[in-house]
Design a protein around this motif. Structure first.
Motif: not given
Length: 208
Positions: A32, A34, A45, A77, A80-81, A84, A166, A168, A196, A207
């Protein structure tokens, strides 16, 4: 499966046979990054620019019936989470809603499908009311006007109070949809930790 032998899958990004999304096109989605321009709201992101293979894959999923890609995007996803810190250890995903007519044509909300495929807790907490137009081709001001007062909370789809949320979505362009979703959730006492998106029309910064 017999169908895979007779009709092998083609890559949604480049149309090569053999995979839903080939390794080369899958590589278009990275860690991800920014997204600039979120102002004082939660950080945004994105996993890729809305261009090339990433754009083709999202369009195939969203507009061309490639609903099996929900599994691929859900895995992206899920990977990625954890990168973060704003997401927290147990975030709830709230998918940006689709217009009713679009959802019917697509066999359901495509972003909700990605959220559920990620394995994270999912709360379909938002819905459009009547009167929302397709945002394609609208100016930023027209996009904002199109969404003003046309989002509502879904009582049966809300996350637990105090959850790390989050938001999405599949693509961010002007940010109007994200802003409207964040504002609507805020009216119900929910705070969005981050947004996201799979792709962005704005160039994300790496990131970290």
């Amino acid at each position: 499966m017999v169908l895979d032998v007779l009709f092998p899958p083609r890559c949604a990004g480049c149309s090569r046979p053999g995979a839903r999304l080939c390794p080369l096109c899958l590589a278009a989605f990275g860690p991800p990054g920014r997204v600039p321009g979120s102002g004082t709201g939660p950080p945004v992101y994105a996993l890729a620019d809305y261009a090339g293979a990433a754009r083709e894959a999202v369009l195939a999923f969203k507009e061309r019936g490639r609903r099996e890609l929900a599994v691929v995007f859900g895995a992206l996803v899920a990977a990625a989470l954890p990168l973060l810190p704003e997401a927290g250890p147990e975030p709830w995903l709230v998918p940006a809603p689709s217009r009713r007519s679009a959802a019917r044509a697509r066999g359901g909300s495509h972003v909700l499908g990605v959220a559920r495929a990620s394995g994270f807790s999912t709360a379909p907490a938002l819905a459009f009311v009547k009167g929302v137009r397709d945002s394609v081709g609208l100016s930023p001001a027209a996009r904002r006007a199109n969404l003003t007062g046309r989002l509502r909370l879904v009582p049966d789809g809300l996350p637990p109070p105090g959850s790390a949320i989050v938001l999405l979505d599949d693509v961010i362009t002007t940010g109007s949809t994200a802003s409207a979703c964040i504002s609507t959730l805020r009216t119900g006492g929910f705070r969005v930790s981050l947004v996201l998106v799979l792709t962005t029309a704005r160039r994300p910064h790496p990131h970290g």
